[in-house]
Design a protein around this motif. Structure first.
Motif, PDB file in Angstrom:
ATOM      1  N   PHE A   1     -51.338  11.304   7.355  1.00 63.83           N
ATOM      2  CA  PHE A   1     -51.113  11.908   5.890  1.00 63.83           C
ATOM      3  C   PHE A   1     -52.434  11.608   5.180  1.00 63.83           C
ATOM      4  N   SER A   2     -52.715  12.424   4.210  1.00 64.40           N
ATOM      5  CA  SER A   2     -53.827  11.972   3.261  1.00 64.40           C
ATOM      6  C   SER A   2     -52.964  11.973   1.870  1.00 64.40           C
ATOM      7  N   VAL A   3     -52.969  10.844   1.018  1.00 65.07           N
ATOM      8  CA  VAL A   3     -52.323  10.846  -0.128  1.00 65.07           C
ATOM      9  C   VAL A   3     -53.399  10.879  -1.295  1.00 65.07           C
ATOM     10  N   ILE A   4     -53.088  11.630  -2.005  1.00 73.16           N
ATOM     11  CA  ILE A   4     -53.962  12.185  -3.233  1.00 73.16           C
ATOM     12  C   ILE A   4     -53.458  11.639  -4.563  1.00 73.16           C
TER      13      ILE A   4
ATOM     14  N   ILE B   1     -56.026   7.218   1.501  1.00 71.87           N
ATOM     15  CA  ILE B   1     -55.613   7.554   0.026  1.00 71.87           C
ATOM     16  C   ILE B   1     -56.894   7.921  -0.594  1.00 71.87           C
ATOM     17  N   LEU B   2     -56.891   8.825  -1.101  1.00 71.79           N
ATOM     18  CA  LEU B   2     -58.100   9.396  -1.987  1.00 71.79           C
ATOM     19  C   LEU B   2     -57.810   9.206  -3.497  1.00 71.79           C
TER      20      LEU B   2
ATOM     21  N   ARG C   1     -57.788  20.218 -11.201  1.00 73.23           N
ATOM     22  CA  ARG C   1     -59.393  20.060 -10.538  1.00 73.23           C
ATOM     23  C   ARG C   1     -59.296  18.760  -9.788  1.00 73.23           C
ATOM     24  N   ALA C   2     -58.752  17.565 -10.380  1.00 69.42           N
ATOM     25  CA  ALA C   2     -58.688  16.436  -9.424  1.00 69.42           C
ATOM     26  C   ALA C   2     -58.113  16.498  -8.131  1.00 69.42           C
TER      27      ALA C   2
ATOM     28  N   ALA D   1     -58.056  17.129  -2.159  1.00 67.90           N
ATOM     29  CA  ALA D   1     -57.516  17.943  -1.037  1.00 67.90           C
ATOM     30  C   ALA D   1     -58.657  18.537  -0.214  1.00 67.90           C
ATOM     31  N   ALA D   2     -59.921  18.915  -1.136  1.00 71.51           N
ATOM     32  CA  ALA D   2     -61.232  19.294  -0.342  1.00 71.51           C
ATOM     33  C   ALA D   2     -61.605  18.120   0.601  1.00 71.51           C
TER      34      ALA D   2
END
Length: 305
Positions: free
Chosen positions: A6-9, A36-37, A71-72, A77-78
């Motif tokens: 998982f990537s948490v944004i 976590i980003l 945008r954030a 996600a990028a």
């Protein structure tokens, strides 16, 4: 380095204490295979310092001088390495089983294209009895009960708490940057970026699930509990509806209409709620009418829409 599951944004602006509390809630959960980003659009260093002070290598700090929630989220996600992306607002606190529940939902077949979690209130001020239960989504609240199910036709996940496979987000084009809250749009409360995303996922033929175990508490500030804010948000919901319709097709009924499946996040009932709901419907219709007239004037004048 092995990519996390998982990537948490988490997008934030000028709310370091809340953002750190949100990050801590995820780090303290039952799911450890994550990153976590934190995407910060603040004009000072307080959030950078607070996030860095956590000292956890799973937390990645990103800064953007360009404002806008969409945008954030696109920036996060990028940079994400996980195959599953989970989004949490900076003023929400995730349940310990948050990502574990999302993992279980994505393990069902056919694989969902998007999963939304339960959002219950964390009141920063007493809840006014007049606030209509049908409009709990304005406060970022959503609760369909304890059973996993398909999202009702009139509903879609709320941006404060949802998850999506990274490949699906790329497939549907990410978040629409002309929608979503943006501090640079003075006086504007245009939202709808989560609705646009959910619509695109549905129109790609993918399932959209409600997962009650992926729960979070969402702060509700006193500023959001006034009649002025309520009517203003619904006015802008009407405008957002029209803009979303132009971009991705009709999102369905206007935000003033109650869903088929009751949102249980707020208790229903009472004449004050019924009166407020009527006033809210008028605000939505006014916003939609203004946006339709404005778009026609822009088209007639050749100005960009």
């Amino acid at each position: 380095m092995t990519a996390p599951a998982f990537s948490v944004i988490l997008a934030t602006v000028h709310r370091p204490e809340l953002a750190v509390a949100a990050v801590r809630s995820v780090l303290g959960g039952t799911w450890a295979d994550l990153e976590i980003l934190v995407v910060d659009q603040s004009r000072d260093v307080r959030t950078r310092e607070a996030v860095t002070a956590l000292g956890d290598p799973r937390v990645v700090y990103l800064h953007s001088d360009v404002t806008g929630l969409s945008r954030a989220r696109n920036l996060g996600a990028a940079h994400a390495r996980g195959s599953l992306l989970a989004f949490l607002d900076d003023d929400a606190v995730a349940d310990p089983a948050w990502l574990t529940a999302y993992s279980a939902a994505f393990a069902t077949l056919p694989r969902p294209g998007m999963v939304g979690g339960r959002l219950r209130p964390l009141w920063d001020a007493p809840r006014p009895a007049w606030f209509p239960a049908a409009h709990a989504f304005l406060l970022g609240l959503y609760d369909l009960g304890d059973a996993r199910c398909e999202f009702p036709p009139r509903d879609l996940p709320i941006g404060a708490n949802f998850a999506i496979p990274a490949d699906v987000l790329r497939r549907v084009g990410g978040f629409e940057v002309t929608l979503g809250f943006d501090a640079s749009r003075s006086g504007s409360l245009v939202a709808g970026e989560d609705t646009a995303l959910g619509l695109r996922v549905r129109r790609a033929g993918l399932r959209v699930l409600y997962e009650p175990g992926a729960a979070a508490l969402h702060h509700v500030s006193s500023a959001k509990l006034t009649p002025r804010y309520y009517l203003s948000r619904l006015y802008w919901a009407g405008r957002s509806h029209v803009r979303t319709s132009r971009l991705v097709g009709s999102p369905g009924v206007l935000a003033s209409d109650a869903p088929h499946t009751p949102n249980r996040a707020l208790p229903a009932g009472g004449p004050a709620q019924r009166i407020a709901q009527v006033a809210g419907r008028a605000a939505v219709l006014a916003g939609a009418a203004v946006e339709l007239l404005s778009s026609r004037e822009r088209s007639a004048g050749g100005a960009p829409g």
